[in-house]
Design a protein around this motif. Structure first.
Motif, short mmCIF file in Angstrom:
data_model
loop_
_atom_site.label_atom_id
_atom_site.label_comp_id
_atom_site.label_asym_id
_atom_site.label_seq_id
_atom_site.Cartn_x
_atom_site.Cartn_y
_atom_site.Cartn_z
N THR A 30 0.87 -1.17 0.00
CA THR A 30 0.00 0.00 0.00
C THR A 30 0.91 1.22 0.00
N LEU A 31 0.73 2.07 -1.03
CA LEU A 31 1.60 3.24 -1.19
C LEU A 31 0.83 4.52 -0.92
N ALA A 32 1.31 5.31 0.03
CA ALA A 32 0.74 6.63 0.31
C ALA A 32 1.58 7.65 -0.45
N THR A 51 -6.83 4.45 -7.47
CA THR A 51 -6.37 5.73 -7.97
C THR A 51 -6.13 6.64 -6.78
N ALA A 52 -4.98 7.28 -6.75
CA ALA A 52 -4.68 8.20 -5.65
C ALA A 52 -5.51 9.47 -5.84
N THR A 53 -6.25 9.86 -4.80
CA THR A 53 -7.11 11.03 -4.84
C THR A 53 -6.55 12.09 -3.90
N GLU A 64 -0.91 14.90 0.90
CA GLU A 64 -0.85 13.45 0.82
C GLU A 64 -2.16 12.94 0.24
N ALA A 65 -2.07 11.89 -0.55
CA ALA A 65 -3.27 11.31 -1.16
C ALA A 65 -4.25 10.88 -0.08
N GLN A 66 -5.52 11.14 -0.33
CA GLN A 66 -6.57 10.72 0.60
C GLN A 66 -6.84 9.23 0.46
N THR A 67 -6.50 8.68 -0.70
CA THR A 67 -6.63 7.24 -0.93
C THR A 67 -5.29 6.73 -1.45
#
Length: 76
Positions: free
Chosen positions: A9-11, A40-42, A53-56
């Motif tokens: 899992t990538l943040a 998809t990073a949101t 930072e991405a929320q997802t």
């Protein structure tokens, strides 16, 4: 180092180096190598000069039959 069959899992973090704020946006991922990305990073809006930072997060799964040490390149 990820091993064959593992899931990561990538943040992600993004920086807005411009002089204006951004709107909210999404970042699809593509991979080169023996892996598959899902999700998809949101991101929420990022003000000028700041980071967010991405929320997802993105999920990356290394193929079961991948060679040990095989490189995987994440393209955004």
């Amino acid at each position: 180092v990820a091993n064959p069959g593992e899931t990561l899992t990538l943040a992600l973090r993004m920086a807005n180096r411009g002089s204006a704020g951004s709107g909210a946006f999404t970042v699809p991922a593509a991979l080169d190598g023996p892996a598959q990305a899902s999700g998809t990073a949101t991101f929420a809006a990022i003000a000028a000069g700041l980071e967010g930072e991405a929320q997802t997060p993105l999920t990356v799964t290394i193929a079961d039959d991948a060679d040990e040490g095989a490189p995987v390149t994440l393209r955004l």
